[in-house]
Design an enzyme around this catalytic site. Structure first.
Site, PDB file in Angstrom:
ATOM      1  N   MET A  39       0.960  -1.249   0.051  1.00 44.73           N
ATOM      2  CA  MET A  39      -0.003  -0.094  -0.065  1.00 44.73           C
ATOM      3  C   MET A  39       0.884   1.303  -0.100  1.00 44.73           C
ATOM      4  O   MET A  39       1.811   1.310   1.035  1.00 44.73           O
ATOM      5  CB  MET A  39      -1.006  -0.113   1.352  1.00 44.73           C
ATOM      6  CG  MET A  39      -1.904  -1.080   1.362  1.00 44.73           C
ATOM      7  SD  MET A  39      -3.124  -1.129   2.406  1.00 44.73           S
ATOM      8  CE  MET A  39      -1.875  -1.873   3.813  1.00 44.73           C
ATOM      9  N   GLN A  88       7.249  -5.083  -4.821  1.00 44.34           N
ATOM     10  CA  GLN A  88       6.150  -4.999  -5.618  1.00 44.34           C
ATOM     11  C   GLN A  88       6.383  -4.159  -7.002  1.00 44.34           C
ATOM     12  O   GLN A  88       7.017  -2.941  -6.571  1.00 44.34           O
ATOM     13  CB  GLN A  88       4.685  -4.653  -5.368  1.00 44.34           C
ATOM     14  CG  GLN A  88       3.832  -4.951  -6.490  1.00 44.34           C
ATOM     15  CD  GLN A  88       2.412  -4.576  -6.044  1.00 44.34           C
ATOM     16  OE1 GLN A  88       2.023  -3.647  -5.889  1.00 44.34           O
ATOM     17  NE2 GLN A  88       1.510  -5.378  -6.041  1.00 44.34           N
ATOM     18  N   CYS A 109      -4.094  -1.878  -9.790  1.00 46.46           N
ATOM     19  CA  CYS A 109      -4.336  -0.208  -9.339  1.00 46.46           C
ATOM     20  C   CYS A 109      -5.576   0.227 -10.158  1.00 46.46           C
ATOM     21  O   CYS A 109      -5.478   0.210 -11.212  1.00 46.46           O
ATOM     22  CB  CYS A 109      -3.048   0.463  -9.739  1.00 46.46           C
ATOM     23  SG  CYS A 109      -3.181   2.105  -9.184  1.00 46.46           S
ATOM     24  N   GLY A 159      -4.930  -5.863   3.017  1.00 42.31           N
ATOM     25  CA  GLY A 159      -4.750  -4.565   2.809  1.00 42.31           C
ATOM     26  C   GLY A 159      -5.194  -3.657   4.078  1.00 42.31           C
ATOM     27  O   GLY A 159      -4.763  -3.536   4.979  1.00 42.31           O
ATOM     28  N   ARG A 160      -6.285  -3.034   3.552  1.00 40.44           N
ATOM     29  CA  ARG A 160      -6.984  -1.867   4.373  1.00 40.44           C
ATOM     30  C   ARG A 160      -7.168  -2.594   5.867  1.00 40.44           C
ATOM     31  O   ARG A 160      -7.363  -1.630   6.735  1.00 40.44           O
ATOM     32  CB  ARG A 160      -8.182  -1.382   3.676  1.00 40.44           C
ATOM     33  CG  ARG A 160      -7.907  -0.631   2.325  1.00 40.44           C
ATOM     34  CD  ARG A 160      -9.200  -0.132   1.930  1.00 40.44           C
ATOM     35  NE  ARG A 160      -9.851  -1.048   1.363  1.00 40.44           N
ATOM     36  CZ  ARG A 160     -11.346  -1.502   1.257  1.00 40.44           C
ATOM     37  NH1 ARG A 160     -11.994  -0.167   1.575  1.00 40.44           N
ATOM     38  NH2 ARG A 160     -11.870  -2.431   0.793  1.00 40.44           N
ATOM     39  N   GLY A 208      -9.663  -9.003  -0.353  1.00 38.23           N
ATOM     40  CA  GLY A 208     -10.654  -8.158  -0.300  1.00 38.23           C
ATOM     41  C   GLY A 208     -11.798  -8.353   0.587  1.00 38.23           C
ATOM     42  O   GLY A 208     -12.375  -9.558   1.019  1.00 38.23           O
ATOM     43  N   LYS A 248      -0.468  -9.561  -8.861  1.00 37.07           N
ATOM     44  CA  LYS A 248      -1.820  -9.044  -8.191  1.00 37.07           C
ATOM     45  C   LYS A 248      -2.523  -8.377  -9.306  1.00 37.07           C
ATOM     46  O   LYS A 248      -1.993  -7.661  -9.895  1.00 37.07           O
ATOM     47  CB  LYS A 248      -1.186  -8.379  -7.050  1.00 37.07           C
ATOM     48  CG  LYS A 248      -2.556  -8.110  -6.196  1.00 37.07           C
ATOM     49  CD  LYS A 248      -2.094  -7.548  -4.738  1.00 37.07           C
ATOM     50  CE  LYS A 248      -3.363  -7.229  -3.878  1.00 37.07           C
ATOM     51  NZ  LYS A 248      -4.080  -5.933  -4.301  1.00 37.07           N
TER      52      LYS A 248
END
Length: 406
Positions: free
Chosen positions: A46, A100, A131, A259-260, A236, A173
Site C-alpha cells: 500500500m 512489488q 491499481c 490490505g486496508r 478483499g 496481483k
C-alpha cells in the site's frame, strides 16, 4: 531518539480464556517458488503505508507471514531513482524480502526485475495489475492493462525470465477486470500460470468498483478452479481472522492478502496466524495497548526516515485508523493528528484513558479508502480491441508514476 519499546503480540489481551488449543493448520505453509512462508498470510503493498517501519511492526505481531513493500515503478528502478531504490532496500531481518513492481513496458519491467534480482535486493517480486486509480487507468495501466492480452503476456514473460536468471520467483496481483462487461482475471491467471509465475493474487473487485461495495469472493473460487498448478491468493474485505477463514472456506484459496484491514491494526496478523493454526486466541487490545503500539510505530517511523519530525508527521495519517471505535475526544484526536516529535507523541498518548477496554466490532470493519463505484477511466478506444494500437502504445509511456503510487 528515545529507547525502543518492544511489543509482544503474545502478551496482548485476548477474549475468552486466552487458551490457544492447537489443531491441524487450516492451510499449509505458502510456497512462493523456493520460499516457504510459514503462515499463508500476505501484507498487501500500500503506497505510503507499507514502508519498512510498518512492515516491521506487522512482523513483530505475526512473524510468519509475507510482508510486501510499497509498489515501485519499473521506470524509476531502471533510472536508479534514489527513492525507488530505497523502497526496494530491506532490513536484515526481513525474509523473504518482497518487492512489488508496476510497469507498462515489457523491456522496462524486465530490466527492473533484473536490477532487483541481479543485485540481490529482494527474494520475490510481485507485479501490480490491480491499481484502479484513474490517473493510472486512464493511460492504460494498472487494472485495465490485462485487457490488452499480448502486452500483459509480454510483461509477465519478461519479468519471469529476468527473475528466473537469479532464482527470484515472480507473482502477480490483479483485479477481476475493468468492469463487469470486461473481465480479464481468468484469462490473465492462465497466461500467468503458463508463463511460470509462482502465484496469483486476486482482489475480487473490478477497477470500476474501486474499493466500494462487497468483494466478490466467488471470483476467487473460479480463479482457484481455473489455475490449478500454483497458489491462488484471495484479497478483499478481510477485516478479521474470521473473515479470512470464511474466504478460504468459500473459495479454497491457498492464502489471503490483507490490505486496508490491517491499517491501524497491525495485531491483525497475530489473529490471522492464530486462526490458521486452529487457535481461537485473538488480540483484543485496550486503549493502553493501542497507545503503546502507536508509540512503537512512531519510533520505527523516526528510524526509517532518519528524521523524527518527518517520521512522526508521516504517522499522522494512521491515527484515525488506530483510534477507530475507541472513546477518544475530538481534542485528543486533533492533537495526535498534529504531532511532530516523539516527546509530543508520548505526552498525548499518556493522556489517553489506558484502562479503556477493547470496543469490539466498533474497532474493526471498513477503514482506509472506500469511495463509490465509478465509470472506469480508460484511453479512448481502449475497449474496442484486445490488441494494442500504436496510439495506445504511446499513451502507455505516460502511465508510470515517477516512483510509487496507487
Amino acid at each position: 531518539m528515545t529507547s525502543t519499546t518492544t511489543l509482544e503480540a503474545t502478551g496482548a489481551p485476548t477474549d475468552g480464556t486466552g487458551a490457544s488449543a492447537q489443531a491441524t493448520p487450516f492451510l499449509p505453509p505458502l510456497r512462493i517458488g523456493q520460499h516457504t512462508v510459514p503462515s499463508p498470510v500476505v501484507l498487501a503493498p500500500m503506497a505510503g503505508v507499507t514502508n519498512t517501519a510498518f512492515r516491521k511492526l506487522c512482523r513483530e505481531h505475526g512473524p510468519g507471514g509475507l510482508y510486501v513493500a510499497e509498489m515501485v515503478t519499473s521506470r524509476a528502478i531502471v533510472e536508479r531513482n534514489e527513492q525507488a531504490l530505497r523502497i526496494v532496500t530491506f532490513e536484515d531481518g526481513e525474509s523473504p524480502r518482497s518487492a512489488q513492481v508496476y510497469g507498462v513496458d515489457p523491456a522496462t519491467v524486465g530490466a527492473a526485475v533484473e536490477i532487483i534480482a541481479g543485485e540481490g535486493r529482494a527474494d520475490h517480486v510481485d507485479l501490480n495489475f490491480g491499481c484502479p486509480v484513474p490517473k493510472v487507468t486512464r493511460k492504460g495501466g494498472g487494472a485495465v492493462l490485462p485487457w490488452k492480452r499480448e502486452l500483459f503476456t509480454r510483461i509477465v514473460d519478461a519479468a519471469v525470465e529476468a527473475g528466473a536468471r537469479h532464482d527470484v520467483p515472480v507473482t502477480i496481483k490483479m483485479r477481476k477486470g475493468i468492469d463487469d462487461e470486461h473481465l480479464t482475471y481468468l484469462e490473465a491467471g492462465l497466461i500467468a500460470e503458463q508463463a511460470g509465475v509462482a502465484a496469483v493474487a486476486l482482489h475480487a473487485r473490478t477497477a470500476a468498483e474501486y474499493y466500494s461495495g462487497t468483494a466478490d469472493w466467488s471470483a476467487i473460487r473460479q480463479l482457484k478452479e481455473t489455475v490449478t498448478s500454483i497458489p491462488v491468493l484471495g484479497n478483499g474485505d478481510i477485516w478479521s481472522a474470521e473473515d479470512a477463514l470464511e474466504m478460504v472456506r468459500q473459495t479454497g484459496c491457498d492464502g489471503v492478502v490483507v490490505g486496508r484491514g490491517c491499517q491501524g491494526r497491525p495485531w491483525l496478523f497475530a489473529d490471522l496466524m492464530a486462526a490458521f493454526n486452529g487457535s481461537d486466541e485473538r488480540v483484543t487490545p485496550g486503549l493502553g495497548y493501542v497507545a503503546e503500539t502507536i508509540y512503537r510505530h512512531g519510533e520505527l517511523m523516526a528510524e526509517f526516515f532518519q528524521d523524527e519530525d518527518k517520521g512522526t508527521r508521516d504517522l499522522r495519517k494512521h491515527m484515525a485508523w488506530y483510534l477507530k471505535g475507541y472513546a477518544v475526544g475530538g481534542d485528543a484526536r486533533r492533537a495526535l493528528a498534529m504531532v511532530s516529535s516523539l516527546a509530543e507523541l508520548r505526552t498525548h498518548l499518556d493522556a489517553l484513558d489506558h484502562d479503556q477496554p477493547y470496543p469490539g466490532k466498533d474497532a474493526e470493519g471498513q477503514r482506509g479508502r472506500q469511495g463509490s463505484p465509478k465509470k472506469p477511466h480508460v484511453p479512448d478506444g481502449w475497449l474496442s480491441s484486445r490488441e494494442l494500437s500504436d496510439e495506445h502504445r504511446a499513451k502507455l509511456l505516460e502511465a508510470e508514476l515517477s516512483v510509487s503510487g496507487g
